[in-house]
Design a protein around this motif. Structure first.
Motif, PDB file in Angstrom:
ATOM      1  N   ALA A  22       3.782  -8.251  -3.951  1.00 34.39           N
ATOM      2  CA  ALA A  22       4.562  -9.430  -3.580  1.00 34.39           C
ATOM      3  C   ALA A  22       5.984  -9.199  -4.070  1.00 34.39           C
ATOM      4  O   ALA A  22       6.203  -8.773  -5.206  1.00 34.39           O
ATOM      5  N   ILE A  23       6.927  -9.471  -3.177  1.00 35.37           N
ATOM      6  CA  ILE A  23       8.344  -9.262  -3.490  1.00 35.37           C
ATOM      7  C   ILE A  23       9.062 -10.599  -3.358  1.00 35.37           C
ATOM      8  O   ILE A  23       8.920 -11.291  -2.343  1.00 35.37           O
ATOM      9  N   ASP A  24       9.818 -10.942  -4.363  1.00 35.93           N
ATOM     10  CA  ASP A  24      10.552 -12.210  -4.369  1.00 35.93           C
ATOM     11  C   ASP A  24      11.816 -12.098  -3.528  1.00 35.93           C
ATOM     12  O   ASP A  24      12.938 -12.048  -4.047  1.00 35.93           O
ATOM     13  N   ALA A  25      11.602 -12.050  -2.235  1.00 31.36           N
ATOM     14  CA  ALA A  25      12.711 -11.981  -1.264  1.00 31.36           C
ATOM     15  C   ALA A  25      12.159 -12.391   0.102  1.00 31.36           C
ATOM     16  O   ALA A  25      10.970 -12.207   0.375  1.00 31.36           O
ATOM     17  N   PRO A  26      13.022 -12.946   0.960  1.00 31.87           N
ATOM     18  CA  PRO A  26      12.577 -13.307   2.305  1.00 31.87           C
ATOM     19  C   PRO A  26      12.202 -12.065   3.110  1.00 31.87           C
ATOM     20  O   PRO A  26      12.634 -10.953   2.819  1.00 31.87           O
ATOM     21  N   ARG A  27      11.379 -12.288   4.120  1.00 30.41           N
ATOM     22  CA  ARG A  27      10.859 -11.171   4.913  1.00 30.41           C
ATOM     23  C   ARG A  27      11.966 -10.312   5.522  1.00 30.41           C
ATOM     24  O   ARG A  27      11.858  -9.085   5.530  1.00 30.41           O
ATOM     25  N   TRP A  31      12.186  -6.394   4.926  1.00 35.31           N
ATOM     26  CA  TRP A  31      12.179  -5.479   6.068  1.00 35.31           C
ATOM     27  C   TRP A  31      13.337  -4.482   5.972  1.00 35.31           C
ATOM     28  O   TRP A  31      13.155  -3.283   6.170  1.00 35.31           O
ATOM     29  N   ALA A  32      14.515  -4.990   5.634  1.00 36.28           N
ATOM     30  CA  ALA A  32      15.683  -4.110   5.489  1.00 36.28           C
ATOM     31  C   ALA A  32      15.440  -3.087   4.373  1.00 36.28           C
ATOM     32  O   ALA A  32      15.768  -1.903   4.510  1.00 36.28           O
ATOM     33  N   GLY A  33      14.862  -3.539   3.266  1.00 28.33           N
ATOM     34  CA  GLY A  33      14.554  -2.625   2.171  1.00 28.33           C
ATOM     35  C   GLY A  33      13.519  -1.584   2.573  1.00 28.33           C
ATOM     36  O   GLY A  33      13.648  -0.400   2.232  1.00 28.33           O
ATOM     37  N   LEU A  34      12.498  -2.017   3.302  1.00 29.22           N
ATOM     38  CA  LEU A  34      11.474  -1.085   3.785  1.00 29.22           C
ATOM     39  C   LEU A  34      12.088  -0.044   4.716  1.00 29.22           C
ATOM     40  O   LEU A  34      11.802   1.155   4.601  1.00 29.22           O
ATOM     41  N   CYS A  35      12.951  -0.472   5.600  1.00 25.37           N
ATOM     42  CA  CYS A  35      13.592   0.469   6.534  1.00 25.37           C
ATOM     43  C   CYS A  35      14.488   1.463   5.799  1.00 25.37           C
ATOM     44  O   CYS A  35      14.471   2.662   6.112  1.00 25.37           O
ATOM     45  N   ARG A  36      15.252   0.992   4.814  1.00 27.83           N
ATOM     46  CA  ARG A  36      16.075   1.914   4.021  1.00 27.83           C
ATOM     47  C   ARG A  36      15.193   2.920   3.287  1.00 27.83           C
ATOM     48  O   ARG A  36      15.456   4.113   3.289  1.00 27.83           O
ATOM     49  N   TRP A  37      14.145   2.407   2.660  1.00 25.06           N
ATOM     50  CA  TRP A  37      13.238   3.291   1.925  1.00 25.06           C
ATOM     51  C   TRP A  37      12.582   4.305   2.861  1.00 25.06           C
ATOM     52  O   TRP A  37      12.427   5.477   2.509  1.00 25.06           O
ATOM     53  N   VAL A  64       5.447   5.957  14.087  1.00 30.60           N
ATOM     54  CA  VAL A  64       4.610   5.795  15.277  1.00 30.60           C
ATOM     55  C   VAL A  64       4.413   4.343  15.672  1.00 30.60           C
ATOM     56  O   VAL A  64       3.845   4.064  16.721  1.00 30.60           O
ATOM     57  N   GLU A  65       4.883   3.413  14.831  1.00 23.45           N
ATOM     58  CA  GLU A  65       4.726   1.994  15.145  1.00 23.45           C
ATOM     59  C   GLU A  65       5.869   1.219  14.522  1.00 23.45           C
ATOM     60  O   GLU A  65       6.233   1.458  13.375  1.00 23.45           O
ATOM     61  N   LEU A  66       6.422   0.292  15.302  1.00 22.77           N
ATOM     62  CA  LEU A  66       7.505  -0.538  14.806  1.00 22.77           C
ATOM     63  C   LEU A  66       7.415  -1.906  15.471  1.00 22.77           C
ATOM     64  O   LEU A  66       7.522  -2.004  16.690  1.00 22.77           O
ATOM     65  N   VAL A  67       7.159  -2.914  14.670  1.00 24.26           N
ATOM     66  CA  VAL A  67       7.230  -4.307  15.097  1.00 24.26           C
ATOM     67  C   VAL A  67       8.186  -4.960  14.107  1.00 24.26           C
ATOM     68  O   VAL A  67       7.816  -5.189  12.952  1.00 24.26           O
ATOM     69  N   PRO A  68       9.434  -5.182  14.506  1.00 22.04           N
ATOM     70  CA  PRO A  68      10.450  -5.638  13.554  1.00 22.04           C
ATOM     71  C   PRO A  68       9.992  -6.794  12.669  1.00 22.04           C
ATOM     72  O   PRO A  68       9.383  -7.758  13.128  1.00 22.04           O
ATOM     73  N   GLU A  69      10.266  -6.636  11.381  1.00 22.12           N
ATOM     74  CA  GLU A  69       9.963  -7.592  10.329  1.00 22.12           C
ATOM     75  C   GLU A  69       8.475  -7.845  10.139  1.00 22.12           C
ATOM     76  O   GLU A  69       8.072  -8.769   9.441  1.00 22.12           O
ATOM     77  N   ARG A  70       7.627  -6.984  10.732  1.00 13.05           N
ATOM     78  CA  ARG A  70       6.181  -7.170  10.595  1.00 13.05           C
ATOM     79  C   ARG A  70       5.432  -5.882  10.262  1.00 13.05           C
ATOM     80  O   ARG A  70       4.652  -5.864   9.321  1.00 13.05           O
ATOM     81  N   ARG A 131       4.035   3.897  -6.310  1.00 11.09           N
ATOM     82  CA  ARG A 131       5.460   4.239  -6.424  1.00 11.09           C
ATOM     83  C   ARG A 131       6.209   3.859  -5.157  1.00 11.09           C
ATOM     84  O   ARG A 131       7.345   3.379  -5.218  1.00 11.09           O
ATOM     85  N   MET A 132       5.596   4.107  -4.007  1.00 15.00           N
ATOM     86  CA  MET A 132       6.227   3.720  -2.740  1.00 15.00           C
ATOM     87  C   MET A 132       6.505   2.223  -2.727  1.00 15.00           C
ATOM     88  O   MET A 132       7.618   1.795  -2.401  1.00 15.00           O
ATOM     89  N   LEU A 133       5.507   1.426  -3.056  1.00 17.24           N
ATOM     90  CA  LEU A 133       5.672  -0.026  -3.022  1.00 17.24           C
ATOM     91  C   LEU A 133       6.732  -0.493  -4.018  1.00 17.24           C
ATOM     92  O   LEU A 133       7.529  -1.382  -3.702  1.00 17.24           O
ATOM     93  N   ASN A 134       6.754   0.091  -5.188  1.00 16.79           N
ATOM     94  CA  ASN A 134       7.791  -0.283  -6.158  1.00 16.79           C
ATOM     95  C   ASN A 134       9.178   0.138  -5.689  1.00 16.79           C
ATOM     96  O   ASN A 134      10.157  -0.577  -5.921  1.00 16.79           O
ATOM     97  N   SER A 135       9.275   1.262  -4.999  1.00 16.06           N
ATOM     98  CA  SER A 135      10.563   1.679  -4.424  1.00 16.06           C
ATOM     99  C   SER A 135      11.004   0.720  -3.331  1.00 16.06           C
ATOM    100  O   SER A 135      12.187   0.387  -3.225  1.00 16.06           O
ATOM    101  N   ILE A 136      10.063   0.257  -2.528  1.00 15.15           N
ATOM    102  CA  ILE A 136      10.381  -0.718  -1.482  1.00 15.15           C
ATOM    103  C   ILE A 136      10.864  -2.018  -2.127  1.00 15.15           C
ATOM    104  O   ILE A 136      11.829  -2.631  -1.663  1.00 15.15           O
ATOM    105  N   ARG A 137      10.219  -2.426  -3.216  1.00 18.79           N
ATOM    106  CA  ARG A 137      10.666  -3.627  -3.929  1.00 18.79           C
ATOM    107  C   ARG A 137      12.110  -3.453  -4.401  1.00 18.79           C
ATOM    108  O   ARG A 137      12.945  -4.335  -4.200  1.00 18.79           O
ATOM    109  N   ARG A 138      12.408  -2.315  -5.027  1.00 15.86           N
ATOM    110  CA  ARG A 138      13.782  -2.078  -5.517  1.00 15.86           C
ATOM    111  C   ARG A 138      14.788  -2.113  -4.371  1.00 15.86           C
ATOM    112  O   ARG A 138      15.847  -2.709  -4.494  1.00 15.86           O
ATOM    113  N   GLU A 139      14.467  -1.476  -3.267  1.00 16.46           N
ATOM    114  CA  GLU A 139      15.375  -1.480  -2.112  1.00 16.46           C
ATOM    115  C   GLU A 139      15.572  -2.888  -1.576  1.00 16.46           C
ATOM    116  O   GLU A 139      16.660  -3.258  -1.150  1.00 16.46           O
TER     117      GLU A 139
END
Length: 143
Positions: A22-27, A31-37, A64-70, A131-139
Motif C-alpha cells: 500500500a502506497i500513500d499516494a493517489p493512483r 502509476w507515474a512512479g510505476l512507469c518511471r521505475w 506486453v500489457e498496458l491499461v493506464p493507471e490499472r 525490492r521492486m515494490l519498495n522501489s515503486i513506492r519511492r518513485e
C-alpha cells in the motif's frame, strides 16, 4: 498509447506468487512512479547474466500489457524459464493505492527445476519482488 499485443510467454503461465504494497499516494501518482521505475526493469543489453541465461528479450523483460493507471505487464524467457510479471493498481482511498505484483512462470525440464530451486527455493525471488515494490513506492513518493 495503444497497448502492445501479448507475446510469449502466454498469460496462462502457472501462478508463482503475489505480493502487495500500500502506497500513500493517489493512483495517478503511483502509476507515474510505476512507469518511471519500469524503465529500469531488467538488465543491461550487454550484461553477462543475460548472455549466460540467453534472455529474450536481451534485457529480460518486454512490456506486453498496458491499461493506464490499472495494469502494467512484462514477460520474457530464457534457457530455464518462461515468465510474466504483472503490476495491478487498485485505489484503497483517493490518497492510498495498492500495488499488486503477480509473478507467473514455468520452469521446464530438469534444468528449469534446478533453476527454480536456486532462485525461488532460496528466497531470492521474494527478496527481488519486495525490492521492486519498495522501489515503486519511492518513485511514487518523489516530488
Amino acid at each position: 498509447m495503444a497497448a502492445p499485443e501479448p507475446s510469449s510467454p502466454a498469460p496462462d503461465l502457472p501462478l508463482l506468487d503475489e505480493h502487495r504494497i500500500a502506497i500513500d499516494a493517489p493512483r495517478d501518482r503511483v502509476w507515474a512512479g510505476l512507469c518511471r521505475w519500469s524503465d529500469t526493469l531488467g538488465i543491461g543489453d550487454r550484461h553477462p547474466l543475460g548472455l549466460l541465461l540467453g534472455t529474450q528479450p536481451r534485457r529480460g523483460f518486454e512490456r506486453v500489457e498496458l491499461v493506464p493507471e490499472r495494469v502494467l505487464g512484462f514477460a520474457g524467457r530464457h534457457r530455464f524459464s518462461r515468465y510474466r510479471l504483472t503490476f495491478e493498481l487498485a485505489e484503497i482511498t483517493p490518497v492510498r493505492t495498492q500495488v499488486t505484483a503477480r509473478s507467473n512462470a514455468e520452469f521446464p525440464r530438469l534444468r528449469g527445476r534446478a533453476y527454480h530451486a536456486l532462485v525461488v527455493g532460496s528466497g531470492a525471488h521474494v527478496v527481488s519482488v519486495r525490492r521492486m515494490l519498495n522501489s515503486i513506492r519511492r518513485e511514487s513518493l518523489k516530488d
